[in-house]
Motif scaffolding. Structure first.
Motif, PDB file in Angstrom:
ATOM      1  N   ILE A   9     -72.427  -1.358  94.522  1.00  0.00           N
ATOM      2  CA  ILE A   9     -73.093  -0.289  93.761  1.00  0.00           C
ATOM      3  C   ILE A   9     -74.434   0.107  94.374  1.00  0.00           C
ATOM      4  O   ILE A   9     -75.158   0.914  93.796  1.00  0.00           O
ATOM      5  CB  ILE A   9     -73.340  -0.716  92.289  1.00  0.00           C
ATOM      6  N   ILE A  43     -75.694   3.106  91.904  1.00  0.00           N
ATOM      7  CA  ILE A  43     -74.732   3.827  91.054  1.00  0.00           C
ATOM      8  C   ILE A  43     -73.953   2.765  90.282  1.00  0.00           C
ATOM      9  O   ILE A  43     -72.912   2.274  90.741  1.00  0.00           O
ATOM     10  CB  ILE A  43     -73.784   4.706  91.898  1.00  0.00           C
ATOM     11  N   THR A  83     -72.118   2.760  87.670  1.00  0.00           N
ATOM     12  CA  THR A  83     -70.921   3.107  86.887  1.00  0.00           C
ATOM     13  C   THR A  83     -69.699   3.156  87.800  1.00  0.00           C
ATOM     14  O   THR A  83     -69.829   3.318  89.010  1.00  0.00           O
ATOM     15  CB  THR A  83     -71.115   4.470  86.205  1.00  0.00           C
ATOM     16  N   TYR A  88     -76.828   7.714  88.093  1.00  0.00           N
ATOM     17  CA  TYR A  88     -77.280   7.714  89.495  1.00  0.00           C
ATOM     18  C   TYR A  88     -78.792   7.533  89.515  1.00  0.00           C
ATOM     19  O   TYR A  88     -79.510   8.186  88.753  1.00  0.00           O
ATOM     20  CB  TYR A  88     -76.911   9.054  90.123  1.00  0.00           C
TER      21      TYR A  88
END
Lengths: 146, 361
Positions: B61, B91, B93, B102
């Motif tokens: 991520i 990020i 998610t 973001y």
């Protein structure tokens, strides 16, 4: 006067372009279930168009086939476009991908929210997308934008 | 010395990236411009640009980036500069989730040669945004950005700004995309105290002030046949409130902290095409009507500036993938611009050509 001519020319050109056919929105297309056209990056192309070698040119274009060709029927059987495997049984394919590839997918999913068009620097993103030589071509020189 | 550092960075980038989960991008370019300063001086110059970006992925991520960019000018040598920086993007998610979050934070340092070192800056840029996908055809987004520009050798134009934006992307009637975006910006800086200009002999004094602005920008895009895409964008920006600040005139020209700050409107048309095999063609035309902040010119004048700017560009790129996953991409770019201004200094036209290449992994 020049201003009016420029605006007029751009408007006429845009209207002419709008009247041209878009191959990805035909009746044949709609007969086949597929993902909706999405253009979050504003280049006029479907963001979901496959690009297996990531060179920036969609596979449809490189192979000389349109989406219509890919979904044509031969001998009563649909020739499906190649799609990468998402999950194999109980395994999560993400476990086998490098971090960079997973992050690339995340970045793609947030491409509309990673930048914005306005603010005090509105209009500075006009120009070629290559980013080479942040010079006069992108409205900047020496690192500061005009 | 700086070019040696750049070459070393390129070699390190290539060798490290080939053994770890690290990506890199190296760009080199050579440009000619008929009007480097974008004003009536028509100062011609050539410049050379080297840019190295390294990306490291400690977690799926997160991306950590390092960058270094060096620009060398053939005639105006003092303008040569090196821009270096670092950043992180998170990020947290999932890609399949309808909601996405973001956040990115970047730091950048810009160092000019001694002749222009009054413009050396430290920049911090933070962006945080939320997105939400409603089915296949609607995506909404909103975010906030914080920018801080600190001039290392001067404090006259230090700037701190907050920018809010919100927008939506809608797929309409098959292959038509409408993207609407609007936003509000707020900046804190130092401007000239107008009262100090009325006392003879004129000695301008600065005072803190706030600048507010909003914008709206619709964009329409669609394919044109199977190999070309187009987008047309409008933008309207306007300062808010009664405050009408005055800035130093040198600060509204080249290297200006205020040169990119304006109110007015614009219309741009962009085309992307793959009509030539193995080639990406980008082209665009745009018109801007820009009203800049009022500027103080020595010895005692306050002037306004309104520009009508037209710009046209076309670029050709030839991406060449290799079996090892690396890319080589030569590029040719050509641009023409023409500006008529209420301030004679900014009546100009410009023609530029850039030849460059990118290697990335």
């Amino acid at each position: 006067m020049e201003k009016i001519i420029t605006i007029f020319a751009i408007s006429i050109f845009a209207m002419t372009l709008y009247l041209l056919p878009a191959s990805t929105a035909s009746a044949e297309d709609e007969a086949v279930e597929q993902k909706a056209y999405v253009d979050l990056d504003g280049d006029g192309f479907d963001d979901n168009a496959p690009d297996e070698n990531s060179d920036g040119i969609p596979d449809d274009v490189e192979s000389g086939k349109s989406k219509i060709d890919e979904h044509s029927f031969e001998g009563g059987e649909q020739i499906a476009a190649f799609t990468p495997l998402q999950d194999i049984g109980q395994y999560n394919i993400d476990e086998y991908l490098p971090n960079s590839e997973i992050f690339g997918r995340l970045k793609f999913s947030t491409r509309a929210q990673s930048s914005f068009r306005g603010g005090f620097d509105i209009g500075n993103n006009f120009g070629s997308e290559t980013g080479i030589g942040c010079g006069a071509l992108s409205g900047c020189a020496g690192g500061v934008c005009h | 010395m700086k070019s040696i550092i750049c070459i070393c960075l390129i070699l390190v980038a290539i060798s490290v990236a080939s053994h770890a989960d690290i990506g890199f991008e190296v760009q080199v370019g050579q440009s000619y411009t008929g009007n480097l300063l974008l004003d009536s001086s028509n100062f011609q110059d050539s410049y050379y640009n080297t840019n190295v970006n390294l990306h490291y992925y400690p977690f799926p991520i997160a991306e950590i980036s390092l960058k270094s960019e060096y620009t060398y000018y053939g005639e105006l040598i003092g303008l040569g500069n090196i821009r270096s920086g670092a950043g992180i993007t998170l990020i947290p998610t999932r890609a399949e989730s309808p909601a996405s979050f973001y956040i990115s934070a970047n730091w950048e340092k810009l160092d000019y040669r001694q002749e222009f070192d009054v413009y050396n800056t430290n920049d911090i840029d933070i962006l945080s945004s939320l997105g939400y996908r409603l089915g296949d055809k609607v995506q909404l987004r909103a975010g906030i950005s914080y920018k801080n520009t600190k001039y290392i050798n001067s404090d006259v134009a230090d700037k701190e700004s907050y920018e809010f934006f919100a927008g939506g992307n809608f797929t309409l009637f098959g292959s038509n995309s409408l993207d609407l975006e609007g936003g509000y910006s707020y900046a804190k800086s130092r401007f000239i105290d107008e009262a100090s200009l009325n006392i003879f002999p004129v000695e301008p004094k600065e005072e803190p002030g706030n600048l507010k602005s909003f914008y709206i920008s619709p964009r329409f895009s669609r394919p044109l046949g199977g190999k070309t895409g187009m987008s047309i964008s409008f933008a309207y920006a306007q300062f808010l409130g009664d405050y009408d600040p005055v800035v130093y005139s040198y600060a509204t020209g080249f290297l200006s902290p205020w040169a990119s700050v304006w109110e007015g409107n614009s219309i741009t048309l962009k085309l992307k095409s793959y009509l030539i095999p193995k080639t990406i063609i980008n082209a665009g035309a745009g018109y801007w009507n820009k009203n800049f902040l009022r500027m103080f010119e020595f010895p005692d004048r306050v002037k306004t500036r309104e520009d009508d700017l037209s710009r046209y560009y076309i670029s050709f790129s030839w991406p060449v993938p290799s079996r090892s996953g690396m890319f080589f991409e030569p590029t040719l770019q050509i641009e023409f611009s023409n500006c008529t201004s209420s301030h004679r200094l900014y009546d100009y036209s410009n023609f530029s050509v850039t030849l460059g290449a990118t290697i990335r992994k």
